[in-house]
Write a protein that holds these residues in place. Structure first.
Motif, PDB file in Angstrom:
ATOM      1  N   LEU A   1      -6.444   5.450  -3.905  1.00 60.72           N
ATOM      2  CA  LEU A   1      -7.342   4.568  -4.646  1.00 60.72           C
ATOM      3  C   LEU A   1      -6.733   3.195  -4.857  1.00 60.72           C
ATOM      4  CD1 LEU A   1      -8.666   6.992  -7.409  1.00 60.72           C
ATOM      5  CD2 LEU A   1      -9.616   6.538  -5.149  1.00 60.72           C
ATOM      6  N   SER A   2      -7.592   2.187  -4.742  1.00 65.69           N
ATOM      7  CA  SER A   2      -7.231   0.810  -5.073  1.00 65.69           C
ATOM      8  C   SER A   2      -8.196   0.357  -6.166  1.00 65.69           C
ATOM      9  CB  SER A   2      -7.348  -0.089  -3.844  1.00 65.69           C
ATOM     10  OG  SER A   2      -7.108  -1.441  -4.176  1.00 65.69           O
ATOM     11  N   ASN A   3      -7.738   0.408  -7.409  1.00 64.91           N
ATOM     12  CA  ASN A   3      -8.620   0.087  -8.535  1.00 64.91           C
ATOM     13  C   ASN A   3      -8.645  -1.411  -8.790  1.00 64.91           C
ATOM     14  OD1 ASN A   3      -8.825  -0.070 -11.907  1.00 64.91           O
ATOM     15  ND2 ASN A   3     -10.324   1.191 -10.855  1.00 64.91           N
TER      16      ASN A   3
ATOM     17  N   MET B   1       4.051  -6.806  15.232  1.00 69.12           N
ATOM     18  CA  MET B   1       2.979  -6.187  14.444  1.00 69.12           C
ATOM     19  C   MET B   1       2.083  -5.353  15.344  1.00 69.12           C
ATOM     20  SD  MET B   1       0.055  -8.029  12.089  1.00 69.12           S
ATOM     21  CE  MET B   1       1.284  -8.718  11.005  1.00 69.12           C
ATOM     22  N   CYS B   2       1.698  -4.182  14.878  1.00 65.77           N
ATOM     23  CA  CYS B   2       0.820  -3.310  15.645  1.00 65.77           C
ATOM     24  C   CYS B   2      -0.565  -3.938  15.754  1.00 65.77           C
ATOM     25  CB  CYS B   2       0.727  -1.949  14.970  1.00 65.77           C
ATOM     26  SG  CYS B   2      -0.409  -0.809  15.791  1.00 65.77           S
ATOM     27  N   ASP B   3      -1.136  -3.895  16.960  1.00 60.52           N
ATOM     28  CA  ASP B   3      -2.465  -4.459  17.170  1.00 60.52           C
ATOM     29  C   ASP B   3      -3.559  -3.404  17.171  1.00 60.52           C
ATOM     30  OD1 ASP B   3      -2.033  -7.214  17.283  1.00 60.52           O
ATOM     31  OD2 ASP B   3      -1.328  -7.107  19.350  1.00 60.52           O
ATOM     32  N   ASP B   4      -3.195  -2.139  16.982  1.00 58.06           N
ATOM     33  CA  ASP B   4      -4.183  -1.068  16.950  1.00 58.06           C
ATOM     34  C   ASP B   4      -4.510  -0.707  15.508  1.00 58.06           C
ATOM     35  OD1 ASP B   4      -4.233  -0.843  19.744  1.00 58.06           O
ATOM     36  OD2 ASP B   4      -2.466   0.454  19.720  1.00 58.06           O
ATOM     37  N   PRO B   5      -5.792  -0.633  15.156  1.00 59.44           N
ATOM     38  CA  PRO B   5      -6.150  -0.271  13.777  1.00 59.44           C
ATOM     39  C   PRO B   5      -5.805   1.184  13.488  1.00 59.44           C
ATOM     40  CG  PRO B   5      -8.095  -0.325  15.166  1.00 59.44           C
ATOM     41  CD  PRO B   5      -6.975  -0.837  16.015  1.00 59.44           C
ATOM     42  N   ASN B   6      -5.159   1.417  12.358  1.00 65.02           N
ATOM     43  CA  ASN B   6      -4.780   2.798  12.027  1.00 65.02           C
ATOM     44  C   ASN B   6      -4.988   3.133  10.557  1.00 65.02           C
ATOM     45  OD1 ASN B   6      -2.615   1.501  10.782  1.00 65.02           O
ATOM     46  ND2 ASN B   6      -1.239   1.844  12.504  1.00 65.02           N
ATOM     47  N   ALA B   7      -5.703   2.265   9.837  1.00 68.33           N
ATOM     48  CA  ALA B   7      -6.014   2.529   8.428  1.00 68.33           C
ATOM     49  C   ALA B   7      -7.465   2.138   8.174  1.00 68.33           C
ATOM     50  CB  ALA B   7      -5.087   1.749   7.511  1.00 68.33           C
ATOM     51  N   ILE B   8      -8.079   2.810   7.197  1.00 62.47           N
ATOM     52  CA  ILE B   8      -9.495   2.583   6.882  1.00 62.47           C
ATOM     53  C   ILE B   8      -9.642   2.216   5.410  1.00 62.47           C
ATOM     54  CG2 ILE B   8     -11.790   3.628   6.742  1.00 62.47           C
ATOM     55  CD1 ILE B   8     -11.054   5.415   9.058  1.00 62.47           C
ATOM     56  N   MET B   9     -10.312   1.100   5.172  1.00 64.22           N
ATOM     57  CA  MET B   9     -10.661   0.667   3.825  1.00 64.22           C
ATOM     58  C   MET B   9     -12.122   1.002   3.564  1.00 64.22           C
ATOM     59  SD  MET B   9      -9.865  -1.030   1.045  1.00 64.22           S
ATOM     60  CE  MET B   9     -10.703  -1.849  -0.306  1.00 64.22           C
TER      61      MET B   9
ATOM     62  N   LEU C   1      -1.510  -0.970   0.396  1.00 64.84           N
ATOM     63  CA  LEU C   1      -1.761   0.450   0.648  1.00 64.84           C
ATOM     64  C   LEU C   1      -2.183   0.714   2.091  1.00 64.84           C
ATOM     65  CD1 LEU C   1      -3.821   1.183  -2.594  1.00 64.84           C
ATOM     66  CD2 LEU C   1      -1.400   1.693  -2.208  1.00 64.84           C
ATOM     67  N   LEU C   2      -2.733  -0.294   2.734  1.00 69.50           N
ATOM     68  CA  LEU C   2      -3.270  -0.132   4.083  1.00 69.50           C
ATOM     69  C   LEU C   2      -2.217  -0.331   5.161  1.00 69.50           C
ATOM     70  CD1 LEU C   2      -6.580  -2.071   3.449  1.00 69.50           C
ATOM     71  CD2 LEU C   2      -6.455   0.322   4.162  1.00 69.50           C
ATOM     72  N   GLY C   3      -1.197  -1.113   4.866  1.00 71.46           N
ATOM     73  CA  GLY C   3      -0.172  -1.378   5.860  1.00 71.46           C
ATOM     74  C   GLY C   3      -0.499  -2.600   6.702  1.00 71.46           C
TER      75      GLY C   3
ATOM     76  N   ILE D   1      -6.353   6.267   4.374  1.00 70.30           N
ATOM     77  CA  ILE D   1      -7.714   6.017   3.913  1.00 70.30           C
ATOM     78  C   ILE D   1      -7.605   5.509   2.480  1.00 70.30           C
ATOM     79  CG2 ILE D   1      -9.963   6.996   3.341  1.00 70.30           C
ATOM     80  CD1 ILE D   1      -9.505   9.115   5.477  1.00 70.30           C
ATOM     81  N   VAL D   2      -8.074   4.285   2.256  1.00 71.79           N
ATOM     82  CA  VAL D   2      -8.006   3.666   0.938  1.00 71.79           C
ATOM     83  C   VAL D   2      -9.425   3.424   0.446  1.00 71.79           C
ATOM     84  CG1 VAL D   2      -7.204   1.671  -0.391  1.00 71.79           C
ATOM     85  CG2 VAL D   2      -5.796   2.582   1.475  1.00 71.79           C
ATOM     86  N   VAL D   3      -9.698   3.818  -0.784  1.00 75.46           N
ATOM     87  CA  VAL D   3     -11.016   3.660  -1.387  1.00 75.46           C
ATOM     88  C   VAL D   3     -10.875   2.744  -2.598  1.00 75.46           C
ATOM     89  CG1 VAL D   3     -12.974   4.842  -2.458  1.00 75.46           C
ATOM     90  CG2 VAL D   3     -11.656   5.989  -0.651  1.00 75.46           C
ATOM     91  N   ASN D   4     -11.599   1.620  -2.607  1.00 75.43           N
ATOM     92  CA  ASN D   4     -11.510   0.757  -3.787  1.00 75.43           C
ATOM     93  C   ASN D   4     -12.516   1.200  -4.841  1.00 75.43           C
ATOM     94  OD1 ASN D   4     -13.916  -0.332  -2.727  1.00 75.43           O
ATOM     95  ND2 ASN D   4     -13.341  -2.433  -3.174  1.00 75.43           N
ATOM     96  N   THR D   5     -12.166   1.013  -6.086  1.00 75.29           N
ATOM     97  CA  THR D   5     -12.986   1.486  -7.202  1.00 75.29           C
ATOM     98  C   THR D   5     -13.060   0.430  -8.289  1.00 75.29           C
ATOM     99  OG1 THR D   5     -11.105   2.528  -8.338  1.00 75.29           O
ATOM    100  CG2 THR D   5     -12.342   3.897  -6.792  1.00 75.29           C
ATOM    101  N   HIS D   6     -14.137   0.479  -9.053  1.00 78.02           N
ATOM    102  CA  HIS D   6     -14.295  -0.366 -10.242  1.00 78.02           C
ATOM    103  C   HIS D   6     -15.327   0.274 -11.165  1.00 78.02           C
ATOM    104  CE1 HIS D   6     -14.374  -4.008 -12.716  1.00 78.02           C
ATOM    105  NE2 HIS D   6     -15.693  -3.847 -12.751  1.00 78.02           N
TER     106      HIS D   6
END
Length: 230
Positions: free
Chosen positions: A76-78, A1-9, A96-98, A54-59
């Motif tokens: 989007l993550s609804n 598993m990759c230990d470097d962050p590469n996605a943003i929530m 979605l983030l991996g 880049i994942v943006v959660n919504t409600h």
């Protein structure tokens, strides 16, 4: 598993009740500060580090955020029918983030100084850390009331107590999320476990940071950006 962050929530699902009438017809992330939405201020900082996702959660008013982000790289993550809080929302978005550690960020603050994501990425030590929280010394925080969230020791480990303020931006390993049974829960639960294992760390931010959680925060943030006294 990759230990470097590469996605943003990016957390954008909340109701923004402290904003009063300003969020009666729109979500808080679409409130403007200095001619740009809070969400776009955060997105601009995120893009500077070229994340894989880049994942943006919504409600709340999810359709407005979806329309605002149409045509951008954001996914989007609804959360429906119920808002899942920070921990549940992050776990819901993991497909979605991996795999691997992720950045998370609130979308209700304005920064003046170094890029917060770059600072965290440069300080991340995966062998020692399960989370690295960017923290604000109280004399660098504008528009925030309270005595702080964490104490930070000489090794940069965090424990609960009045001291530095959590900025809303962090790098977090996500494995512990799978062990929580509740659907909606706060990331405070995993921080508590990480602190017990001495794997919760903090990094102090040298610039200025403004909490835009209430209407007063809009003027304070604009004053900060314009170098006016706040």
């Amino acid at each position: 598993m990759c230990d470097d962050p590469n996605a943003i929530m990016m957390f954008a699902a909340g109701f923004g009740t402290r904003m009063g009438a300003l969020t009666k017809d729109r979500p808080k992330p679409l409130i403007e500060v200095a001619g740009k939405t809070l969400l776009d201020h955060s997105l601009d900082l995120a893009r500077e580090i070229s994340p894989n996702a880049i994942v943006v959660n919504t409600h709340y008013f999810a359709d407005q955020i979806a329309a605002h982000l149409s045509g951008t790289e954001a996914v989007l993550s609804n959360e429906s029918p119920d808002v899942l809080e920070t921990g549940g929302g992050l776990r819901h978005a993991l497909p979605l983030l991996g795999r691997g550690p992720v950045f998370t960020t609130n979308t209700d603050a304005i920064w003046k100084g170094p890029n917060p994501f770059s600072m965290l990425r440069d300080a991340w030590q995966p062998d020692e850390m399960d989370a690295l929280l960017l923290c604000i010394p109280r004399d660098h925080a504008i528009g925030h009331k309270g005595n702080g969230d964490f104490l930070i020791d000489n090794d940069n480990r965090l424990t609960r107590g009045p001291g530095v303020i959590y900025s809303g931006v962090q790098i977090l390993r996500t494995e512990r999320l799978e062990h929580i049974q509740d659907g909606a829960f706060s990331l405070n639960l995993v921080w508590t476990e990480m602190a017990k294992d001495r794997r919760l760390f903090g990094l102090s931010y040298p610039g200025k940071w403004c909490d835009v959680g209430t209407p007063d925060g809009i003027d304070l943030a604009e004053d900060m950006l314009e170098d006016r006294d706040v």
